[in-house]
Design an enzyme around this catalytic site. Structure first.
Site: not given
Ligand code: UD1
Ligand code: CA
Length: 463
Positions: A8, A15, A142, A171, A229, A334, A387
């Site tokens: 889900l 929140r 829950g 739960n 949450n 990098r 460069n």
């Protein structure tokens, strides 16, 4: 028995208090990996027959995360967790087997726990097994209501009376359901509760009423059940995950001087006898060999590193480093740079998309961009490989054994030949042949006694 999962992930995540409409809660990252992906990775380990992810709010980004793991269905209006599972009905409802349901906001849930839940479900021949935990602070979860040790129903926080509020068994939002019974009950669900939502948790009482076998499977590591949450819980989940990952590497033979300040991403591989010093991040798809010393204060992302390198106070992204290099302090590398063995890249350099040959020194204050630098080269302090002409980037080559004097500018494209010598302060815009010396600067003049005259002139102006 066939096994499926429904994840889900459609909820808005109110929140989180985000102003962004395009970002779902479950795509918030924990150590660089979206929460939803953590859940899907755990499910992947179970070799299920089908994984269905329900997306909705900010669904495009959730979909992109979920698609590599299986099917994606949409819940366009978020009418509750029960309603969300119904969206998977066209793909699953007639199938024989067991369906795991979990939420995309529980990143700490492990595959070990999920498979233990499934085994418990099978051995006890249950129709529904709920994952529960006894937590110190059950607020928001829950609560499991039992009668003589048998599950009766789940009551959500919003619907809690004071006596139910005092129950600590919660739960976890993870369930193993008989697939057909699940979808059968879902179709009879109503939104009769404080939130006016279709609660998946109301299906539990329906199973009980039907006389189906319902049990709980309780876990002791309550951190696993944590649903994220809000952003405070996100930070708690990140801390748990950081500790879990660091512990795994320590057990594996990696030293952490201060594990609380070291952040190792989930896709990173470290090797034995490497030392991770304080304030060090190793992220992305980094692969780090044996006996390296990383940090302090170092950031590595997508770095592939051999053995026995030392890198401190530095920032390396998309870089390959071979062995025995001394990197930093204060080095930035990098853009696909390749650093061969035994190089010394020191203080305040930037190296971009360049290859640096074995045994080469570039110790201070230089910029090397789009260049191939050979073996045993010395790049003097303050050298710049220029460069970019404002439109195009061009490449330069500095061949083996060359010596580039301090403060030189090499205007690309240019080749500094093998064993050649560039005098300090030169601006080089033509190739330097092998073995030659190039000097490209104004010739020095000395004016005898003129320093004193200058000073007197200045004083007379001041009057
Ligand atoms: C839910 C459970 C609660 C449990 C807790 C565990 C319900 C009614 N409550 O509460 O018993 O203790 O999880 O963490 O199930 N979602 C959708 N569509 C929706 C609503 C939610 O896909 O319409 C998704 C969310 O994206 C989230 C998950 O379902 O990943 C859980 O929803 P959330 O609102 O966080 O439920 P909780 O209030 O935490
Ligand atoms: Ca939740």
């Amino acid at each position: 028995m066939n096994k499926y999962a429904v994840v889900l992930a459609a909820g808005k995540g109110t929140r989180m208090k985000s102003t962004r409409e395009d970002v779902s809660k479950v795509s918030f990252p924990v150590l660089g990996r979206p929460m939803l992906q953590w859940v899907l990775e755990s499910l992947k380990q179970l070799s299920l027959d089908q994984i269905v992810t329900v997306v909705g709010f900010g669904g495009e980004c959730s979909k992109a995360i979920a698609e590599p793991y299986g099917d994606v269905v949409w819940q366009n209006e978020q009418k509750g967790t029960g309603h969300a599972v119904m969206m998977a009905a066209p793909l699953l409802e007639d199938k024989e087997g067991v369906t795991l349901i979990c939420c995309g906001d529980t990143p700490l849930l492990t595959d070990k726990t999920l498979s233990a839940l499934l085994s418990s479900h099978e051995t006890h021949h249950n129709d529904l097994t709920l994952l529960t935990a006894n937590v110190e602070d059950p607020y928001g979860y829950g609560r499991i209501i039992k009668n003589n040790g048998r599950v009766e129903r789940i009551v959500e926080q919003k619907d809690c009376t004071p006596d139910i509020d005092a129950i600590h068994e919660i739960n976890a939002g993870v369930y193993a359901f008989d697939n057909r019974e699940l979808f059968h009950c879902l179709s009879r669900l109503t939104p009769n509760n404080a939130a006016k939502e279709y609660y998946l948790t109301d299906v539990i009482a329906m199973f009980v009423e039907k006389g189906l076998r319902v049990s709980t499977f309780s876990i002791t590591d309550v951190s696993e059940t944590m649903g994220v949450n809000d952003r405070y819980q996100l930070s708690v989940a990140t801390k748990c995950m950081q500790r879990r990952i660091n512990k795994r590497w320590m057990i594996h033979g990696v030293t952490f001087e201060d594990p609380e300040t070291a952040y190792i991403g989930p896709e990173v591989k470290l090797s034995r006898d490497t030392i991770v010093r304080p304030n060090t991040h190793v992220l992305g798809k980094s692969w780090i060999g044996h006996e390296n010393i990383l940090g302090p204060d170092t950031y590595l992302e997508n770095v592939h590193m051999g053995e026995r390198n030392k890198v401190e106070y530095s920032h390396l992204v998309d870089v390959t480093v071979e062995d025995d290099c001394v990197l930093g302090p204060y080095l930035r590398v990098r853009g696909g740079a390749l650093i061969h063995s035994r190089t010394t890249l020191g203080n305040f350099n930037e190296i971009k998309n360049s290859e640096i040959g074995e045994g080469t020194f570039c110790s201070h204050l230089s910029y090397v961009g789009d260049a191939r630098v050979g073996k045993d080269v010395n790049i003097g302090c303050g050298t710049i490989v220029a460069n970019y002409d404002g439109v195009n980037k061009t490449r330069s080559t500095i061949e083996d054994g060359a010596f580039v004097g301090s403060g030189s500018i090499l205007i690309s494209p240019v080749t500094v030949g093998k064993d050649s010598f560039v005098a300090a302060g030169s601006v080089i815009n033509q190739d330097v042949p092998s073995g030659d010396m190039a000097i490209a600067r104004e010739k020095q003049q000395n004016k005898p006694g003129y320093a004193k005259i200058l000073k007197e002139k200045a004083k007379s102006k001041a009057k």
